[in-house]
Design an enzyme around this catalytic site. Structure first.
Site, mmCIF file in Angstrom:
data_model
loop_
_atom_site.group_PDB
_atom_site.id
_atom_site.type_symbol
_atom_site.label_atom_id
_atom_site.label_comp_id
_atom_site.label_asym_id
_atom_site.label_seq_id
_atom_site.Cartn_x
_atom_site.Cartn_y
_atom_site.Cartn_z
ATOM 1 N N GLU A 184 -5.311 -4.824 10.500
ATOM 2 C CA GLU A 184 -4.317 -3.882 10.573
ATOM 3 C C GLU A 184 -4.521 -3.223 11.940
ATOM 4 O OE1 GLU A 184 -2.289 -2.735 6.587
ATOM 5 O OE2 GLU A 184 -3.825 -1.376 7.253
ATOM 6 N N ASN A 240 1.039 -1.126 0.089
ATOM 7 C CA ASN A 240 -0.013 -0.121 -0.110
ATOM 8 C C ASN A 240 0.804 1.148 -0.016
ATOM 9 O OD1 ASN A 240 -1.905 1.938 0.412
ATOM 10 N ND2 ASN A 240 -2.436 1.419 2.604
ATOM 11 N N SER A 273 3.810 -2.163 10.513
ATOM 12 C CA SER A 273 4.950 -2.320 10.637
ATOM 13 C C SER A 273 5.692 -3.730 10.172
ATOM 14 C CB SER A 273 5.433 -2.084 12.069
ATOM 15 O OG SER A 273 5.020 -0.713 12.303
ATOM 16 N N GLY A 313 2.659 2.196 10.944
ATOM 17 C CA GLY A 313 3.652 3.238 10.842
ATOM 18 C C GLY A 313 4.206 3.581 12.056
ATOM 19 N N GLU A 360 -7.206 4.616 7.913
ATOM 20 C CA GLU A 360 -6.765 5.895 7.586
ATOM 21 C C GLU A 360 -7.987 6.392 6.958
ATOM 22 O OE1 GLU A 360 -3.072 5.433 5.537
ATOM 23 O OE2 GLU A 360 -2.295 4.662 7.471
HETATM 24 P P1 13P Z 1 3.070 0.401 7.845
HETATM 25 O O1 13P Z 1 3.558 -1.015 7.337
HETATM 26 O O2 13P Z 1 3.953 1.460 7.443
HETATM 27 O O3 13P Z 1 3.173 0.054 9.228
HETATM 28 O O4 13P Z 1 1.613 0.521 7.205
HETATM 29 C C1 13P Z 1 0.803 -0.575 7.158
HETATM 30 C C2 13P Z 1 -0.616 -0.046 6.349
HETATM 31 O O5 13P Z 1 -1.280 0.778 6.775
HETATM 32 C C3 13P Z 1 -0.609 -0.835 5.264
HETATM 33 O O6 13P Z 1 -2.086 -0.679 4.695
#
Ligand code: 13P
Length: 254
Positions: free
Chosen positions: A170, A12, A216, A176, A100
């Site tokens: 997630e 993503n 992550s 993140g 998000e």
């Molecule tokens: P990260 O891998 O940056 O933590 O993001 C995960 C994510 O939201 C994938 O959709």
């Protein structure tokens, strides 16, 4: 890795990459991952790079996904993009209800369910995201929240459509942040999601659905997480933005 379901690893890219940068990244991935047959590989660039990336992944192992879509057909919905428009670029997957989108664009389970139906009507495979916040986990409500999200976001799908739907767990607190759920925490929730699918769609459908982990995921933790029996792949954010880290995640999972 010997798995019951074929692993799916999706990148993503979120709101990152110019067209030129997207081309560089996908060229590198196609080169690095040309011989990988064991894993379904999907990249989800921003809308603005879909056309350029679609030309680069033609006749390769890499499949194309979008990060969201509108649930309506063509019409007066300023700023939006629908499933038919995505199909023009050979998009096969679409991420729906990412945390998000839920947080910043007020997407509800009911809206996500409408989008999932619209995606299937266009033969796009939805990757439906669910996950609890840290406050919800600490209050002991993770399963209650995720159960509501799963039931609400997949409401109205037929069994055949569910088999062609991917779920991504997630945990919001792991996105993140560099904090990953432990493989045991991930497995516990993935099993809970699969049990919820058994209640909704029956055992044989639930066994076929791929449930990805996101939050992550990096080359160093990918194998451990994906070795869990109910973890069928990964949805990768930050580490999907570089050829080396994303291709290492894929290679480490095999
Ligand atoms: P990260 O891998 O940056 O933590 O993001 C995960 C994510 O939201 C994938 O959709």
């Amino acid at each position: 890795m010997d798995k019951e379901r074929k692993l799916l690893i999706a990148g993503n890219w979120k709101m990152n990459k110019t067209v030129a940068e997207a081309i560089d990244l996908v060229d590198g991935l196609v080169r690095e991952l040309a011989n990988v047959k064991e894993v379904d590989i999907v990249v989800c660039p921003p809308f603005t790079a879909l056309h350029a990336v679609s030309k680069k992944v033609l006749d390769t192992q890499v499949r194309l996904g979008a990060q969201t879509m509108n649930e309506n057909g063509y019409g007066a919905f300023t700023g939006e993009v629908n499933a038919g428009m995505l199909k023009e670029f050979s998009v096969r997957y679409v991420i729906l209800g990412h945390s998000e989108r839920r947080q910043y664009y007020a997407e509800t389970n009911a809206l996500i369910a409408k989008k999932a139906l619209a995606a299937h009507a266009a033969a796009l495979k939805p990757i439906v995201c669910v996950g609890e916040t840290l406050a919800e986990r600490e209050a002991g409500k993770a399963e209650a929240v995720i159960g509501t999200q799963v039931k609400g976001s997949l409401a109205g799908l037929s069994a055949a459509q569910m088999e062609e739907t991917v779920i991504a767990y997630e945990p919001v607190w792991a996105i993140g942040t560099g904090k990953t759920a432990t493989s045991a925490q991930a497995q516990e929730i993935h099993l809970f999601i699969r049990e919820t699918l058994v209640q909704m769609f029956g055992e044989s459908v639930a066994k076929k659905v791929r449930i990805l982990y996101g939050g992550s995921v990096k080359p160093g933790n990918a194998r451990e997480i994906m070795s869990q029996p109910d973890v069928d792949g990964a949805l990768v954010g930050g580490a999907a933005l570089e050829v080396r880290s994303f291709s290492d995640i894929v290679k480490n999972s095999i």
